[in-house]
Design an enzyme around this catalytic site. Structure first.
Site, PDB file in Angstrom:
ATOM      1  N   ASP A 132     -20.490  -8.867 -23.145  1.00  0.00           N
ATOM      2  CA  ASP A 132     -20.675 -10.009 -23.352  1.00  0.00           C
ATOM      3  C   ASP A 132     -21.334 -11.114 -23.179  1.00  0.00           C
ATOM      4  OD1 ASP A 132     -20.776 -12.010 -25.218  1.00  0.00           O
ATOM      5  OD2 ASP A 132     -18.751 -12.877 -25.250  1.00  0.00           O
TER       6      ASP A 132
ATOM      7  N   ASN B 173     -22.760 -14.304 -23.662  1.00  0.00           N
ATOM      8  CA  ASN B 173     -22.901 -15.563 -24.549  1.00  0.00           C
ATOM      9  C   ASN B 173     -21.316 -16.113 -24.746  1.00  0.00           C
ATOM     10  OD1 ASN B 173     -23.039 -14.258 -26.695  1.00  0.00           O
ATOM     11  ND2 ASN B 173     -24.640 -15.266 -27.291  1.00  0.00           N
TER      12      ASN B 173
ATOM     13  N   ASP C  48     -19.458 -15.166 -26.776  1.00  0.00           N
ATOM     14  CA  ASP C  48     -18.576 -15.324 -28.487  1.00  0.00           C
ATOM     15  C   ASP C  48     -18.351 -14.171 -28.886  1.00  0.00           C
ATOM     16  OD1 ASP C  48     -20.652 -12.955 -28.454  1.00  0.00           O
ATOM     17  OD2 ASP C  48     -21.975 -13.762 -29.979  1.00  0.00           O
TER      18      ASP C  48
ATOM     19  N   ASP D 172     -23.906  -7.663 -26.421  1.00  0.00           N
ATOM     20  CA  ASP D 172     -24.753  -7.857 -26.551  1.00  0.00           C
ATOM     21  C   ASP D 172     -26.197  -6.878 -25.425  1.00  0.00           C
ATOM     22  OD1 ASP D 172     -24.986  -9.681 -24.308  1.00  0.00           O
ATOM     23  OD2 ASP D 172     -23.901 -11.409 -25.413  1.00  0.00           O
TER      24      ASP D 172
ATOM     25  N   ASP E  54     -30.121   5.199 -32.518  1.00  0.00           N
ATOM     26  CA  ASP E  54     -29.626   5.356 -32.619  1.00  0.00           C
ATOM     27  C   ASP E  54     -30.131   5.086 -34.138  1.00  0.00           C
ATOM     28  OD1 ASP E  54     -27.314   6.891 -34.467  1.00  0.00           O
ATOM     29  OD2 ASP E  54     -25.986   5.413 -32.929  1.00  0.00           O
TER      30      ASP E  54
ATOM     31  N   ASP F   3     -28.056   9.899 -37.197  1.00  0.00           N
ATOM     32  CA  ASP F   3     -26.576   9.675 -38.009  1.00  0.00           C
ATOM     33  C   ASP F   3     -27.361  10.581 -38.745  1.00  0.00           C
ATOM     34  OD1 ASP F   3     -24.273   8.003 -37.692  1.00  0.00           O
ATOM     35  OD2 ASP F   3     -25.234   7.573 -39.818  1.00  0.00           O
TER      36      ASP F   3
ATOM     37  N   GLU G  64     -26.182  13.774 -35.156  1.00  0.00           N
ATOM     38  CA  GLU G  64     -25.230  14.508 -35.503  1.00  0.00           C
ATOM     39  C   GLU G  64     -24.987  14.992 -37.071  1.00  0.00           C
ATOM     40  OE1 GLU G  64     -21.584  11.648 -36.780  1.00  0.00           O
ATOM     41  OE2 GLU G  64     -23.759  10.870 -38.198  1.00  0.00           O
TER      42      GLU G  64
ATOM     43  N   HIS H 290     -18.285   6.883 -30.189  1.00  0.00           N
ATOM     44  CA  HIS H 290     -17.440   5.962 -30.783  1.00  0.00           C
ATOM     45  C   HIS H 290     -16.820   6.574 -32.541  1.00  0.00           C
ATOM     46  CE1 HIS H 290     -20.935   6.768 -33.210  1.00  0.00           C
ATOM     47  NE2 HIS H 290     -20.871   6.815 -34.012  1.00  0.00           N
ATOM     48  N   ASP H 291     -17.130   7.607 -32.985  1.00  0.00           N
ATOM     49  CA  ASP H 291     -16.075   7.705 -33.770  1.00  0.00           C
ATOM     50  C   ASP H 291     -15.373   8.581 -33.709  1.00  0.00           C
ATOM     51  OD1 ASP H 291     -16.889   6.893 -35.611  1.00  0.00           O
ATOM     52  OD2 ASP H 291     -19.022   8.438 -36.187  1.00  0.00           O
TER      53      ASP H 291
END
Length: 556
Positions: free
Chosen positions: A22, A24, A26, A30, A99, A200, A257, A332-333
């Site tokens: 991150d 900024n 929040d 990013d 992706d 994907d 994938e 990520h899965d």
């Protein structure tokens, strides 16, 4: 195999932008945060970065529900930020792979907003709409996120198909206008300077004609119709068209994938003469600890090494000389590899993480490293289901615990700690300062509390760290052609404790030996007197004795 292509020697690093850095304050990672960390990835030695989606999205499925393919989610930054990221990456000699999510869009995409207005809308045929059958869904297909794969739309009194969330309607690839629109978008991104696409669930885009019932699932067994729908009738025609229209015109990297594929399927998708994709992600080895009670991935089973060896060896042998493998432990899965296939205790985490790295990186194929894998990040045990964000996890808990009462809350939390996708999505652990250096404010998902001892800053200063071990493995792939070209041969397939295999070319052999247990093992493998130790996760070599999680590689 013909001339070696650059992507066959490359190592890919996957960034999950929301959780990387991150910039900024929040609480969300990013693109400027990614730019800041590109020198770190250059130092690691990877050649390609795969970015999980950064497009405009309502974030029902963390960006895999795209509402505009040519806009960036404002949380992540702007197109100017993307341009700067590409510029800095290319200056460092790094490539960026996007992706591409084109099996479905968000229900907030303009195409779907138009499609649902009326049956005569020009965009109606961009999606898959069907009349009710006897007042019910058109067939019995189940969503991969639980429940029916059909959603009724009151406006036009028809159902639309969604193999994932109901906010992710499936696209109708049988429509040539849709396909042209997607190819145009791909060309647009290539014109921006991206270097390839990870696609994907790409083998779901062609649905079985006449949408027959799936004989394999019922609502009770928390199944999914994903495998039944996979590899549909026109899939190869569409991918060859995509290749001809877009991919073949650029020197890029592509990986699809592909759930529910066999090695013979893989040869059609990624065969050296198939004119489709360069490689695919198969799921077979990531499903070996699936539930024996028919709950899919929701289990806390420990895998069996013999099963793992059998699956990885089959993929190594069947594709040799015909198609190209992708090599991965997690993404990520998938849960964190050291927690799943290794041992994430304080005593053995570093050793077993290195052992797993060596086991995979000496195989034939293009290796993929998931962010944090190179420092041995682990699964997280969040105390309550309320602490989880992943739609798949929340839906499964609701289905199995609340609705069907098939699993107790405590047992389900054990499954969640083992299998939830949020295990991979906790913020990257950069240092031991507040929130692991990921953000100055409240992070979107909890930081794993072990960041005090597991972080990049410590790994960079320790020459014996997992990071430096990965650095060596990546360098060896560039130095030793046998890693790219050698034939694979597994040794002692039925050995339940040790994974040993050879890589063989005309003049050289590699012998890779990995102890997958916390017990000392003794094994004898033939090697010549001149055998050199290439790499090991222990500082000395005790010959036939293998210490807990010991991994060593010889060349002779």
């Amino acid at each position: 195999m013909e001339k070696i292509q650059w992507w066959q020697k490359a190592v890919v690093y996957q960034i999950y932008p929301r959780s990387f850095q991150d910039s900024n304050g929040d609480g969300v990672g990013d693109i400027p945060g990614i730019i800041e960390r590109l020198p770190y990835l250059k130092d690691l030695g990877v050649q390609v970065i795969w970015l999980s989606p950064i497009y405009q999205s309502p974030n029902d499925d963390n960006g895999y529900d795209i509402s505009d393919y040519r806009e960036v989610l404002p949380e992540f930054g702007t197109m100017a930020d993307v341009q700067k990221m590409l510029e800095v990456a290319h200056h460092l000699g790094l490539k960026i792979m996007m992706d591409l999510v084109v099996n479905h869009t968000s229900d907030e995409h303009q195409w779907f907003q138009e499609s649902r207005k009326n049956k005569d809308n020009p965009y109606r045929n961009y999606y898959i709409w069907r009349d009710p059958v006897d007042g019910h869904e058109p067939n019995n297909w189940l969503s991969d996120f639980g429940g029916s794969a059909w959603e009724f739309d009151n406006n036009t009194q028809q159902y639309y198909l969604h193999l994932f969330s109901k906010k992710q309607p499936d696209l109708n690839w049988d429509n040539p206008d849709l396909r042209k629109n997607i190819y145009d978008t791909m060309k647009w991104w290539l014109d921006q300077g991206v270097d390839g696409f990870r696609m994907d669930v790409i083998n779901l885009i062609s649905k079985p004609s006449d949408l027959p019932n799936d004989p394999n699932v019922t609502l009770e067994n928390h199944g999914s119709s994903m495998d039944f729908v996979a590899n549909g009738p026109n899939i190869h025609e569409y991918l060859q068209e995509m290749n001809q229209e877009v991919l073949s015109k650029h020197d890029i990297i592509t990986v699809g994938e592909t759930p529910g594929v066999s090695t013979s399927d893989a040869m059609k998708y990624a065969g050296f003469d198939s004119h489709e994709l360069q490689m695919i992600f198969q799921f077979e080895h990531t499903e070996i600890d699936n539930s024996p009670e028919g709950l899919g991935k929701w289990s806390d089973e420990r895998f069996k090494l013999v099963d793992l060896k059998r699956i990885l060896s089959k993929w190594q042998n069947d594709l040799y000389g015909k198609a190209w493998n992708s090599l991965y432990w997690n993404n990520h899965d998938r849960p964190r590899v050291v927690s799943r296939f290794g041992n994430d205790s304080d005593e053995y985490r570093i050793l077993s993480a290195k052992m797993l790295a060596a086991t995979l990186h000496f195989m034939q194929g293009t290796p993929y490293i998931y962010q944090g894998e190179e420092i041995g990040m682990t699964n997280i045990d969040l105390p309550s289901i309320k602490d989880y964000q992943d739609i798949d996890t929340l839906n499964a808990y609701n289905d199995l615990v609340v609705q069907q009462k098939r699993v107790t809350a405590d047992k389900m939390m054990s499954y969640v700690h083992h299998s939830s996708r949020d295990n991979a999505r906790t913020p990257m652990q950069w240092d031991n300062i507040k929130n692991a250096g990921f953000t100055d404010s409240h992070p979107w998902l909890s930081v794993n509390p072990n960041y005090q001892t597991i972080n990049v800053a410590d790994a960079l200063t320790d020459q014996q760290s997992i990071f430096h071990f990965y650095q060596k493995l990546i360098a060896l792939r560039q130095e030793l052609p046998i890693i790219t070209t050698g034939k694979y041969e597994v040794l002692d397939l039925e050995d339940a404790s040790v994974y040993a295999y050879k890589r063989i070319d005309k003049n050289t052999q590699l012998l890779v030996i990995s102890n997958f247990t916390d017990q000392k093992q003794t094994r004898h493998y033939d090697r010549t007197q001149s055998a050199q130790l290439v790499i090991s996760n222990y500082s000395d070599d005790q010959g036939d004795v293998l210490r807990p999680y010991e991994s060593k590689v010889y060349m002779f």
